[in-house]
Design a protein around this motif. Structure first.
Motif, PDB file in Angstrom:
ATOM      1  N   VAL A 186       1.013  -1.273   0.024  1.00 31.83           N
ATOM      2  CA  VAL A 186      -0.004  -0.026   0.211  1.00 31.83           C
ATOM      3  C   VAL A 186       0.986   1.194  -0.004  1.00 31.83           C
ATOM      4  O   VAL A 186       1.757   1.360   0.896  1.00 31.83           O
ATOM      5  N   LEU A 187       0.899   2.230  -0.995  1.00 33.02           N
ATOM      6  CA  LEU A 187       1.493   3.022  -1.074  1.00 33.02           C
ATOM      7  C   LEU A 187       1.060   4.299  -0.203  1.00 33.02           C
ATOM      8  O   LEU A 187      -0.325   4.513   0.208  1.00 33.02           O
ATOM      9  N   ASN A 188       2.286   5.130   0.227  1.00 33.03           N
ATOM     10  CA  ASN A 188       1.729   6.274   1.106  1.00 33.03           C
ATOM     11  C   ASN A 188       1.546   7.638   0.135  1.00 33.03           C
ATOM     12  O   ASN A 188       1.318   8.469   0.827  1.00 33.03           O
ATOM     13  N   GLN A 189       1.897   7.386  -1.063  1.00 29.03           N
ATOM     14  CA  GLN A 189       1.648   8.711  -1.862  1.00 29.03           C
ATOM     15  C   GLN A 189      -0.105   9.087  -1.818  1.00 29.03           C
ATOM     16  O   GLN A 189      -0.695   8.328  -2.053  1.00 29.03           O
ATOM     17  N   ALA A 190      -0.255  10.351  -1.695  1.00 31.25           N
ATOM     18  CA  ALA A 190      -1.495  10.848  -1.708  1.00 31.25           C
ATOM     19  C   ALA A 190      -2.127  10.809  -3.235  1.00 31.25           C
ATOM     20  O   ALA A 190      -1.128  10.962  -4.023  1.00 31.25           O
TER      21      ALA A 190
END
Length: 150
Positions: A126-130
């Motif tokens: 799961v990416l942390n980028q918004a």
């Protein structure tokens, strides 16, 4: 080895091509051995099939085919969990959620599948980028343009 698949019936596969997911896929943590299968007549999508459970199967694709500016940032410690030590080992796929109307199908850009293409290992991260969604439309509606510039 002959396996049953969800989408392609019975398929012959070579055990040396099995992808090991030490942590499984999100929501399917007990599914740890997968094979990537081509879809006959389709070079955009593939099937990521659990080799032990025929009912666990995902349609996957190269996310850049649908979002050219897709940017995946995975911390090194996460890559090390599947023995990735150099960028040439990395493969990235997005899981497709099929809709009854195919044109309404979506792509999960928030949690891509990261593959170690050399050691045949994978994990979903799961990416942390918004800004990324689990429901990115595969086929965006074309906006009608106004020609009122005359």
């Amino acid at each position: 080895m002959l396996i049953k698949t969800k989408f392609l019936g019975e398929v012959e596969m070579d055990e040396k091509n099995i992808l090991v997911f030490p942590e499984g896929i999100l929501g399917f943590e007990d599914s740890r051995k997968f094979i990537l299968l081509p879809i006959p007549g389709n070079d955009i999508f593939q099937v990521l099939q659990d080799v032990e459970h025929d009912y666990v199967s995902f349609i996957v694709t190269d996310p850049w085919k649908f979002k050219e500016d897709y940017d995946v940032e995975v911390p090194d410690e996460e890559l090390l969990k599947i023995n990735i030590v150099k960028k040439e080992q990395i493969g990235v796929m997005g899981i497709v959620t099929l809709s009854d109307v195919f044109e309404k199908s979506t792509l999960n850009l928030l949690a891509p599948v990261i593959l170690n293409t050399e050691h045949l290992m994978g994990r979903q991260y799961v990416l942390n980028q918004a800004g990324y969604s689990t429901k990115y439309p595969l086929f965006e509606k074309k906006e009608e343009t106004s020609h009122a510039d005359s």
